[in-house]
Enzyme design. Structure first.
Site, mmCIF file in Angstrom:
data_model
loop_
_atom_site.group_PDB
_atom_site.id
_atom_site.type_symbol
_atom_site.label_atom_id
_atom_site.label_comp_id
_atom_site.label_asym_id
_atom_site.label_seq_id
_atom_site.Cartn_x
_atom_site.Cartn_y
_atom_site.Cartn_z
ATOM 1 N N GLY A 1 -2.879 3.615 -3.055
ATOM 2 C CA GLY A 1 -2.714 2.459 -3.928
ATOM 3 C C GLY A 1 -2.686 1.204 -3.082
ATOM 4 O O GLY A 1 -2.088 1.178 -2.000
ATOM 5 N N SER B 1 0.846 -1.190 0.000
ATOM 6 C CA SER B 1 0.000 0.000 0.000
ATOM 7 C C SER B 1 0.881 1.239 0.000
ATOM 8 O O SER B 1 1.957 1.238 0.592
ATOM 9 C CB SER B 1 -0.905 -0.008 1.237
ATOM 10 O OG SER B 1 -1.831 1.054 1.193
ATOM 11 N N ASP B 2 0.418 2.263 -0.677
ATOM 12 C CA ASP B 2 1.135 3.528 -0.680
ATOM 13 C C ASP B 2 0.111 4.653 -0.781
ATOM 14 O O ASP B 2 -0.935 4.484 -1.403
ATOM 15 C CB ASP B 2 2.123 3.610 -1.846
ATOM 16 C CG ASP B 2 3.082 4.768 -1.663
ATOM 17 O OD1 ASP B 2 3.980 4.644 -0.807
ATOM 18 O OD2 ASP B 2 2.923 5.799 -2.339
ATOM 19 N N GLN B 3 0.431 5.769 -0.158
ATOM 20 C CA GLN B 3 -0.529 6.876 -0.126
ATOM 21 C C GLN B 3 0.173 8.200 -0.374
ATOM 22 O O GLN B 3 1.285 8.420 0.107
ATOM 23 C CB GLN B 3 -1.201 6.926 1.244
ATOM 24 C CG GLN B 3 -2.260 7.996 1.365
ATOM 25 C CD GLN B 3 -2.897 7.974 2.733
ATOM 26 O OE1 GLN B 3 -2.261 8.319 3.716
ATOM 27 N NE2 GLN B 3 -4.145 7.561 2.795
#
Length: 194
Positions: free
Chosen positions: A105, A68-70
């Site tokens: 994501g 996960s990425d933000q």
């Protein structure tokens, strides 16, 4: 059944995943998070989430790996972690009365089969108009120096907002659990009967 790995060292993502009561382990992905020239926010978080999940495949060859990425976007510009109180105050002053969009994501990679599922979840934060004193008080009380956008929605940051818009409030903290549950079910791992 493959075991679950969270490709993150974030305590917030760990706490969110614990809500699903599925046993999991955390591992630090080794990924360069530098944006590519001209890379759009959605493309960036999708690429990084996928890279984080796939970076651990050799170490965990029979697992479901969550990446996960933000990022935070204000006025078309990516807003990173402030790291200093002055930068946090500047970010909050810019956000005052505006809409900040978070793109998160999410990737779920089955390292045994090579099957990859991805999604990008947007989430809009409508800031109310903030006075300079409110911004100073907030930064002093919550010290949000390692948070994109300079706030913690799970804490006192909620007092900065007029309203929130998005499919899943967990997305704002860094892990879209509704989308993740859908992905896990496609891999025969239903949180309700795990």
């Amino acid at each position: 059944m493959p075991r679950l790995i969270l490709a993150s060292t974030s305590p917030w993502r760990r706490a969110l995943l614990e809500k699903l009561t599925i046993p999991f382990e955390c591992a630090a992905p080794d990924v360069d998070e530098t944006p590519m020239p001209g890379e759009a926010p959605r493309q960036l978080v999708l690429r990084l989430a996928q890279a984080k999940a796939q970076s651990l495949a050799a170490r965990f060859p029979n697992h479901l790996i969550i990446g996960s990425d933000q990022i935070c976007v204000l006025d078309g510009e990516i807003t990173g972690k402030p790291l200093t109180e002055e930068k946090a105050r500047q970010q909050l002053a810019k956000a005052s009365g505006n809409i900040v969009t978070f793109y998160t994501g999410l990737a779920l990679y089955n390292s045994a089969s090579g099957h990859l599922q991805t999604e990008v979840e947007p989430f809009d934060v409508h800031f109310r108009h903030l006075s300079e004193a409110e911004i100073d008080d907030y930064v002093r009380k919550e010290h949000p120096l390692h948070c994109a956008g300079s706030f913690k929605s799970e804490g006192l940051g909620i007092a900065l907002f007029e309203r929130l818009e998005g499919r899943d409030p967990n997305t704002l903290i860094g892990l879209p659990l509704i989308a993740l549950c859908q992905m896990l079910r496609r891999e025969e791992m239903n949180p309700l009967n795990a």
